[in-house]
Enzyme design. Structure first.
Site, PDB file in Angstrom:
ATOM      1  N   ASP A  67       0.811  -1.214   0.000  1.00 31.92           N
ATOM      2  CA  ASP A  67       0.000   0.000   0.000  1.00 31.92           C
ATOM      3  C   ASP A  67       0.846   1.267   0.000  1.00 31.92           C
ATOM      4  O   ASP A  67       2.065   1.222   0.193  1.00 31.92           O
ATOM      5  CB  ASP A  67      -0.972  -0.001   1.195  1.00 31.92           C
ATOM      6  N   ASN A 136      -7.683  -3.172  14.416  1.00 32.20           N
ATOM      7  CA  ASN A 136      -9.047  -3.558  14.000  1.00 32.20           C
ATOM      8  C   ASN A 136      -9.004  -4.721  13.007  1.00 32.20           C
ATOM      9  O   ASN A 136      -9.957  -4.952  12.285  1.00 32.20           O
ATOM     10  CB  ASN A 136      -9.778  -2.351  13.403  1.00 32.20           C
ATOM     11  N   HIS A 138      -7.260  -4.968  10.318  1.00 31.44           N
ATOM     12  CA  HIS A 138      -7.053  -4.668   8.894  1.00 31.44           C
ATOM     13  C   HIS A 138      -5.756  -5.309   8.408  1.00 31.44           C
ATOM     14  O   HIS A 138      -4.826  -5.519   9.181  1.00 31.44           O
ATOM     15  CB  HIS A 138      -7.104  -3.160   8.605  1.00 31.44           C
ATOM     16  N   GLU A 143      -9.746  -2.015   5.471  1.00 36.67           N
ATOM     17  CA  GLU A 143     -10.371  -1.712   6.751  1.00 36.67           C
ATOM     18  C   GLU A 143     -11.644  -2.543   6.915  1.00 36.67           C
ATOM     19  O   GLU A 143     -12.185  -3.041   5.928  1.00 36.67           O
ATOM     20  CB  GLU A 143     -10.740  -0.220   6.778  1.00 36.67           C
TER      21      GLU A 143
END
Ligand code: F6R
Length: 244
Positions: A67, A136, A138, A143
């Site tokens: 990313d 979380n 991800h 996400e």
């Protein structure tokens, strides 16, 4: 899923570097998927040491990063491209032309996503993908959501991720709001996956990834489907898993 629990961050990093080094020794022209963030820093340090002291040869390796922030490029210290140069590319004999990070400065982000996905395909796909995990759950910048993204795409970062990543920026307001990320489909096509996690704050995400329902609300849970996924954890990240 194979799970290896180590005693410390350093031990986790050494074990991970061993797996990458083995891959490169066996298949010098391997295609690696790489991650940024705090987690893999120790692994990169050990890979640089293996290059320096043991002659680990990166000259034929191809790499694709997961990313990049939209709006940042190599000249920005916080870009993932700058991170990769600092932590690995500038310290080993990798051919920079064979390293790939999504272009966060592309004028047409949609076209850049398609180009990136195509170049991974044209390189023959990823042999070994390294992942960190967000609090979380991800992976990449995928996400929690109501669906799994299939391909490289533009993502709006969640407030929690912006807050977590603000430690790398002067002010929270400086954290870009968008990123380009490989999709869950892109990640799952890798032939082997190696997820690293350390620290108590990752324990719930690790639990959800390993034992939770497979749901896009916990993106890493999709790794339960992958036949060659391995997790290397420290004790704290593994602390909610029973019997490990
Ligand atoms: C980084 C990436 C992210 C991180 C994750 C954990 O390329 O894709 O998914 O792996 O946010 O970040 P750290 O390691 O900083 O806790």
């Amino acid at each position: 899923m194979r799970i290896l629990v180590t005693d410390s961050y350093e031990a986790m990093s050494r074990e991970a570097a061993k797996i990458l080094a083995g891959q490169i020794w066996l298949w010098p022209d391997t295609v690696l998927g790489l991650a940024t963030g705090s987690t893999p820093v120790g692994m990169y340090r050990e890979l640089v040491r293996l290059h320096r002291d043991e002659g680990l040869d990166f000259s034929q390796v191809t790499s694709f990063n997961l990313d990049e922030y939209v709006g940042l490029g190599r000249e920005d210290d916080q870009s993932y491209q700058a991170f990769m140069h600092k932590q690995l590319f500038d310290q080993v004999n990798i051919d920079v032309a064979k390293t790939h990070v999504p272009n966060g400065k592309a004028e047409d982000i949609g076209a850049e996503c398609e180009r990136y996905e195509r170049s991974i395909r044209e390189a023959g796909g990823i042999d070994l993908q390294v992942l960190g995990i967000g609090r979380n759950a991800h992976i990449g910048f995928n996400e929690p959501d109501d669906h799994f993204a299939r391909q490289t795409h533009r993502v709006a970062l969640k407030e929690s991720t912006i807050r977590a990543n603000s430690r790398f920026f002067e002010r929270e307001a400086d954290v870009p709001r968008y990123a380009i990320s490989m999709g869950i489909g892109t990640i799952l096509k890798a032939r082997r996956i190696l997820l690293l996690a350390n620290g108590r704050e990752k324990a719930q995400a690790v639990y959800d990834a390993v034992l939770g329902d497979i749901t896009p609300e916990h993106p890493a849970s999709i790794l339960q489907f992958h036949p060659q996924a391995m997790l290397i954890l420290d004790r704290e990240a593994a602390s909610l898993l029973p019997n490990v």
